[in-house]
Design an enzyme around this catalytic site. Structure first.
Site, PDB file in Angstrom:
ATOM      1  N   PHE A 179       0.838  -1.196   0.000  1.00 42.51           N
ATOM      2  CA  PHE A 179       0.000   0.000   0.000  1.00 42.51           C
ATOM      3  C   PHE A 179       0.876   1.250   0.000  1.00 42.51           C
ATOM      4  O   PHE A 179       2.053   1.202   0.373  1.00 42.51           O
ATOM      5  CB  PHE A 179      -0.949   0.020   1.210  1.00 42.51           C
ATOM      6  CG  PHE A 179      -0.268   0.082   2.548  1.00 42.51           C
ATOM      7  CD1 PHE A 179       0.016   1.301   3.151  1.00 42.51           C
ATOM      8  CD2 PHE A 179       0.092  -1.086   3.220  1.00 42.51           C
ATOM      9  CE1 PHE A 179       0.637   1.362   4.389  1.00 42.51           C
ATOM     10  CE2 PHE A 179       0.720  -1.036   4.451  1.00 42.51           C
ATOM     11  CZ  PHE A 179       0.998   0.191   5.041  1.00 42.51           C
ATOM     12  N   CYS A 180       0.287   2.351  -0.432  1.00 43.34           N
ATOM     13  CA  CYS A 180       0.943   3.662  -0.358  1.00 43.34           C
ATOM     14  C   CYS A 180      -0.079   4.633   0.231  1.00 43.34           C
ATOM     15  O   CYS A 180      -0.951   4.216   0.995  1.00 43.34           O
ATOM     16  CB  CYS A 180       1.483   4.105  -1.713  1.00 43.34           C
ATOM     17  SG  CYS A 180       0.255   4.205  -3.041  1.00 43.34           S
ATOM     18  N   TRP A 181       0.002   5.904  -0.107  1.00 38.98           N
ATOM     19  CA  TRP A 181      -0.889   6.876   0.522  1.00 38.98           C
ATOM     20  C   TRP A 181      -2.332   6.730   0.052  1.00 38.98           C
ATOM     21  O   TRP A 181      -3.261   6.638   0.856  1.00 38.98           O
ATOM     22  CB  TRP A 181      -0.370   8.287   0.263  1.00 38.98           C
ATOM     23  CG  TRP A 181      -1.327   9.382   0.644  1.00 38.98           C
ATOM     24  CD1 TRP A 181      -1.786  10.396  -0.142  1.00 38.98           C
ATOM     25  CD2 TRP A 181      -1.963   9.584   1.921  1.00 38.98           C
ATOM     26  NE1 TRP A 181      -2.667  11.201   0.554  1.00 38.98           N
ATOM     27  CE2 TRP A 181      -2.798  10.727   1.829  1.00 38.98           C
ATOM     28  CE3 TRP A 181      -1.925   8.882   3.134  1.00 38.98           C
ATOM     29  CZ2 TRP A 181      -3.561  11.192   2.890  1.00 38.98           C
ATOM     30  CZ3 TRP A 181      -2.696   9.354   4.193  1.00 38.98           C
ATOM     31  CH2 TRP A 181      -3.495  10.498   4.059  1.00 38.98           C
TER      32      TRP A 181
ATOM     33  N   GLY B 141      -2.194   4.523  -5.082  1.00 34.89           N
ATOM     34  CA  GLY B 141      -1.892   5.055  -6.402  1.00 34.89           C
ATOM     35  C   GLY B 141      -0.684   4.437  -7.064  1.00 34.89           C
ATOM     36  O   GLY B 141      -0.473   3.213  -6.999  1.00 34.89           O
TER      37      GLY B 141
ATOM     38  N   VAL C  81      -3.286   4.136   2.697  1.00 32.89           N
ATOM     39  CA  VAL C  81      -3.357   4.600   4.079  1.00 32.89           C
ATOM     40  C   VAL C  81      -4.575   5.495   4.294  1.00 32.89           C
ATOM     41  O   VAL C  81      -5.207   5.463   5.352  1.00 32.89           O
ATOM     42  CB  VAL C  81      -2.072   5.358   4.462  1.00 32.89           C
ATOM     43  CG1 VAL C  81      -2.197   6.011   5.833  1.00 32.89           C
ATOM     44  CG2 VAL C  81      -0.873   4.419   4.462  1.00 32.89           C
TER      45      VAL C  81
END
Length: 353
Positions: free
Chosen positions: A93-95, A98, A122
């Site tokens: 996962f990232c923010w 994306g 997140v």
């Protein structure tokens, strides 16, 4: 092809112990706030992220993408190797779910690494936490552990948790001991991290009819208790531990180890110095300088912490209070177990996670 999963899907996988979460954001983003239990394998370090972000804003998205591809290409072997060392199904996962997590998942999938991508990243997880906090699902009953500073409340709770009792360790979640000296030797968690740890622990304990936790104030370090949890605390059964001051002094010395943090102790003391009778304050300050730490702790307890504790304890009606007089932590643990009762323990214990 990698699979996109929701926050709810991710929580189910984690509960079954079948998933490892990987945050592919930069180290500074990870350190600020992440999903509890995650590992950090960054696609970009902080400097690289800043460089790509500057290109995106000041030149063009295409220029940023080209530079990002150059950076990632050079580190792909080590990046993939780090993932292949993991022995569980992976979710990246990232923010916002994306480009960084999509790139990571695509590359890993091409290298035959089974991987999921968290939809919304997140940000989606944080939304899930906020929703849970606003509609907090709490057990029927709370046993709230109170007592003068140094009575070993945290040690008592952690002993009970190791034995399978449903404990919520608020100080561990805040990474703060809850006093003016509480952050010495620690790096307090921010509100987002605290909220995440609290909600996830409540999810783990959702089948328990009761929980145990310490009677903390509204604020613990940098974190603030949600209103619903504060109300739950106030309505709980208030257990008051009374313990000899000599034992309390020893607990504090073992926990805080002031000889390792002399400067920090002096700095913290000076924040409360004006609230203590001047001759006593001078004696405490001199004791810190000469490293007479047992004397310092004794004076702080007698002239600062104990009077403040008595005032707060008197706010609870006797009908909500149970006082346990004990000599040490071990005796306190046994008396609390007896108070809860064998009938409550059977079938209600929740393994420490």
């Amino acid at each position: 092809m990698f699979r996109d999963i929701t926050v709810e899907d991710m929580m189910v996988l984690r509960e079954k112990g079948k998933n490892v979460l990987i945050d592919v954001r930069s180290p500074s983003e990870f350190n600020h706030s992440t999903i509890p239990g995650s590992l950090n394998i960054p696609l970009f370090n902080d400097e690289e992220r800043a460089e790509v972000g500057t290109l995106y804003k000041q030149v063009s998205p295409e220029a940023a993408q080209e530079r990002g591809l150059e950076i990632v290409s050079a580190k792909l072997p080590d990046f993939i190797k780090a993932f292949k060392q993991l022995d569980k199904e992976i979710t990246v996962f990232c923010w916002r779910g994306g480009m960084r997590s999509k790139t990571s998942a695509t590359v890993l999938d091409l290298m035959n690494v089974k991987v999921n991508r968290l939809q919304g990243g997140v940000r989606a997880y944080r939304k899930w936490v906020v929703n849970k906090t606003e509609r907090m699902d709490l057990p029927q009953k709370a046993y709230v552990l109170n007592g003068n500073t140094g009575t070993g409340k945290t040690l008592i709770l952690r002993t009970l948790q190791k034995e399978g009792y449903p404990v919520i360790d608020l100080e561990e979640m805040a990474n703060h001991r809850g006093s003016i000296f509480g952050q010495i030797g620690l790096q307090p968690h921010n509100q987002k991290t605290f909220d995440s740890l609290l909600i996830e622990r409540l999810e783990q304990l959702k089948d328990s009819s009761y929980v145990l936790f310490e009677g903390e104030s509204k604020r613990i370090g940098r974190a603030v208790l949600p209103d619903a949890f504060s109300d739950f605390k106030e309505k709980g059964i208030q257990i008051f531990i009374e313990m000899p001051i000599e034992e309390r002094i020893q607990h504090i010395l073992e926990d805080y180890q002031p000889w390792k943090y002399k400067g920090e102790c002096m700095e913290a003391f000076r924040k409360i110095k004006s609230r203590i009778h001047t001759p006593i304050a001078a004696q405490i300050e001199e004791g810190l300088k000469t490293e007479e730490f047992s004397l310092v702790v004794k004076l702080l307890l007698e002239y600062y912490y104990d009077p403040r504790y008595k005032f707060s304890a008197d706010q609870y009606p006797d009908s909500h209070k149970v006082t346990l007089q004990v000599q040490n932590v071990g005796e306190a643990v046994e008396k609390i177990k007896n108070l809860i009762g064998q009938s409550s323990q059977k079938g209600k214990r929740v393994a420490s996670i």
